[in-house]
Write a protein that holds these residues in place. Structure first.
Motif, mmCIF file in Angstrom:
data_model
loop_
_atom_site.group_PDB
_atom_site.id
_atom_site.type_symbol
_atom_site.label_atom_id
_atom_site.label_comp_id
_atom_site.label_asym_id
_atom_site.label_seq_id
_atom_site.Cartn_x
_atom_site.Cartn_y
_atom_site.Cartn_z
ATOM 1 N N GLY A 5 0.800 -1.224 0.000
ATOM 2 C CA GLY A 5 0.000 0.000 0.000
ATOM 3 C C GLY A 5 0.827 1.265 0.000
ATOM 4 N N THR A 6 2.042 1.186 0.508
ATOM 5 C CA THR A 6 2.918 2.368 0.501
ATOM 6 C C THR A 6 3.373 2.649 -0.931
ATOM 7 N N ASP A 7 3.804 1.595 -1.623
ATOM 8 C CA ASP A 7 4.165 1.745 -3.043
ATOM 9 C C ASP A 7 2.977 2.295 -3.830
ATOM 10 N N GLU B 110 -7.187 8.898 -3.043
ATOM 11 C CA GLU B 110 -7.779 8.298 -1.834
ATOM 12 C C GLU B 110 -6.844 7.227 -1.268
ATOM 13 N N ASP B 111 -6.439 7.410 -0.031
ATOM 14 C CA ASP B 111 -5.695 6.343 0.647
ATOM 15 C C ASP B 111 -6.736 5.411 1.265
ATOM 16 N N ASN B 112 -6.989 4.334 0.546
ATOM 17 C CA ASN B 112 -8.069 3.420 0.932
ATOM 18 C C ASN B 112 -7.522 2.135 1.560
ATOM 19 N N THR C 12 -4.714 0.967 -2.209
ATOM 20 C CA THR C 12 -5.018 0.124 -1.052
ATOM 21 C C THR C 12 -3.840 -0.755 -0.681
ATOM 22 N N SER C 13 -3.969 -1.378 0.486
ATOM 23 C CA SER C 13 -2.966 -2.303 0.999
ATOM 24 C C SER C 13 -3.632 -3.650 1.233
ATOM 25 N N PHE C 14 -2.925 -4.726 0.908
ATOM 26 C CA PHE C 14 -3.430 -6.074 1.227
ATOM 27 C C PHE C 14 -2.602 -6.709 2.345
ATOM 28 N N SER D 39 -3.407 -8.115 7.913
ATOM 29 C CA SER D 39 -4.481 -7.763 8.849
ATOM 30 C C SER D 39 -5.514 -6.811 8.247
ATOM 31 N N LYS D 40 -5.316 -6.410 6.999
ATOM 32 C CA LYS D 40 -6.282 -5.512 6.374
ATOM 33 C C LYS D 40 -7.588 -6.274 6.096
ATOM 34 N N ASN D 41 -8.662 -5.533 5.799
ATOM 35 C CA ASN D 41 -9.970 -6.198 5.620
ATOM 36 C C ASN D 41 -9.931 -7.209 4.482
HETATM 37 C C1 LIG Z 1 -3.722 4.429 5.986
HETATM 38 C C2 LIG Z 1 -2.626 3.552 5.462
HETATM 39 N N1 LIG Z 1 -1.980 3.913 4.333
HETATM 40 C C3 LIG Z 1 -1.004 3.159 3.813
HETATM 41 C C4 LIG Z 1 -0.610 1.992 4.417
HETATM 42 C C5 LIG Z 1 0.555 1.236 3.846
HETATM 43 O O1 LIG Z 1 0.255 -0.054 3.459
HETATM 44 P P1 LIG Z 1 1.424 -1.173 3.374
HETATM 45 O O2 LIG Z 1 1.720 -1.607 4.768
HETATM 46 O O3 LIG Z 1 0.805 -2.261 2.561
HETATM 47 O O4 LIG Z 1 2.579 -0.558 2.704
HETATM 48 C C6 LIG Z 1 -1.260 1.562 5.577
HETATM 49 C C7 LIG Z 1 -0.845 0.314 6.232
HETATM 50 O O5 LIG Z 1 -1.047 0.083 7.381
HETATM 51 C C8 LIG Z 1 -2.285 2.359 6.119
HETATM 52 O O6 LIG Z 1 -2.942 2.014 7.222
#
Ligand SMILES: Cc1ncc(COP(=O)(O)O)c(C=O)c1O
Length: 382
Positions: free
Chosen positions: A56-58, A152-154, A181-183, A186-188
């Motif tokens: 999700g960061t990428d 949107e940071d989803n 989004t992030s998978f 622990s994400k939904n």
């Molecule tokens: C709001 C939010 N943005 C971005 C991220 C980053 O996702 P990832 O851990 O998959 O890089 C997270 C992860 O916890 C998050 O909660």
């Protein structure tokens, strides 16, 4: 906080078969299951393009690269969120502009957002925190007026529905120019390693992003733009393909747990339960059957009698997992301090970091567990 093992036992056969398919094909990178999952997710979200990536960061970083944001451009986001959101803004040498959040939903405060706009502002990143969609009607209006991108940071709200003022609906993450989004497990919708994705209805942006995730290549070994290597691997896609059909029932299970918590804590003067704000219901105050704008990635209370930290320790001693999301405001973090920030501009975040506590929230919580958790909390606070 989560029980991934019990959840896995419920879906073991489907997940194992899906993973076995990857092992049989040995197509570990960019295998057919990645494409299949991508298409399934496009259909589920009602969005034209899903571009899977490594996390999700990428996803956030690549979305900002795809929009062509440049050094010095200001990007406004919430002060009360996970650091990934602001981290990528800073990494790309854009200027993060943190603003306060609403005290009831914990999402970006619209007045604070408006005040932070300058001629250098290029984008807004609303974070749908803890699973509730931010006020997208207002954010889209502001973006239109000032010609800003909406990213949107989803990461925390996949599966949530947003109801606009006119009654129409869209899935969280598909409302702005681009969603991410992030998978994380622990994400939904979590896989069994790292994973992420970018969503957009914009054909040109989707094309640009597809190249960026793959070293900036649109034709093999021709690098037209500076890119990154960010792939969802086939094993993770296999897990996600198996889990996606369960996402709506997972969201329902979380809402049911939230309803149990809400009812147990109602009328307790030391506790504020999560507030739902939806155009569907004009602030239905948490106990309702229509809160599809909230998928409870976290169930987060505010403890108003100053005993949050004691409660945190007491619950741990009783064997009840709990967490403080987030203990430090982003504007106070060493990495993101900026002389332009004034403490008076962040009254809500500065208060929330002292009062919030998140309780166990996952798809396998049963009545016995919920009863034990709620009774332990109520007895401690009384
Ligand atoms: C709001 C939010 N943005 C971005 C991220 C980053 O996702 P990832 O851990 O998959 O890089 C997270 C992860 O916890 C998050 O909660």
């Amino acid at each position: 906080m989560v029980d991934l093992q019990s959840q896995y036992q419920q879906i073991k056969e489907t997940v194992d078969t899906s993973i076995q398919e990857v092992l049989n094909s040995s197509a570990y990178i960019n295998g057919p299951l990645v494409k299949e999952f991508q298409q399934d997710l496009e259909e589920y979200l009602g969005v034209k393009h899903v571009i899977p990536c490594a996390n999700g960061t990428d996803a956030l970083q690549i979305a900002m690269m795809g929009l062509g944001l440049e050094q010095g451009d200001e990007v406004i986001t919430a002060d009360f969120t996970f650091a990934a959101t602001v981290e990528v803004i800073a990494l790309l040498k854009l200027t993060p502009v943190l603003v306060d959040v609403e005290e009831d939903t914990f999402n970006i405060d619209i007045d604070a957002l408006k005040k932070a706009i300058t001629p250098k502002t290029k984008a807004i990143v609303p974070v749908h925190l803890f699973g509730q969609v931010a006020n997208m009607d207002a954010i889209l209006e502001i973006a239109k007026e000032y010609n800003l991108f909406v990213i949107e940071d989803n990461a925390q709200a996949i599966g949530a529905d947003y109801t606009f003022k006119d009654g129409s609906q869209k899935k969280a993450g598909t409302i702005g120019n681009v969603g991410t989004t992030s998978f994380f497990p622990s994400k939904n919708l979590g896989c069994y390693g790292d994973g992420g994705a970018i969503f957009t209805n914009d054909d040109e942006l989707a094309h640009t992003i597809r190249g960026i995730v793959n070293h900036g290549m649109y034709t093999r070994y021709y690098h037209d733009v500076v890119g990154v290597n960010s792939r969802l691997d086939s094993v993770q896609a296999a897990v996600l393909k198996a889990k996606l059909p369960k996402l709506d029932s997972y969201c329902d299970a979380r809402r049911n747990a939230a309803r149990f918590y809400n009812k147990a804590f109602a009328n307790n003067s030391n506790i504020i339960t999560p507030t739902i704000k939806s155009n569907k219901t004009e602030n239905c105050n948490s106990i309702c059957d229509v809160c599809d704008c909230h998928v409870y990635h976290q169930y987060t209370l505010q403890i108003t009698n100053g005993k949050r930290d004691e409660l945190h320790k007491h619950l741990l001693a009783e064997g009840i997992p709990n967490a403080i999301y987030y203990p430090v405001a982003l504007h106070s973090q060493k990495a993101y301090q900026d002389k332009r920030y004034n403490e008076e501009d962040f009254p809500v975040t500065n208060s929330l970091i002292k009062t919030v506590i998140s309780l166990p929230m996952h798809t396998e919580l049963d009545k016995e567990q919920l009863t034990f958790i709620t009774e332990t909390i109520i007895n401690f606070l009384n």
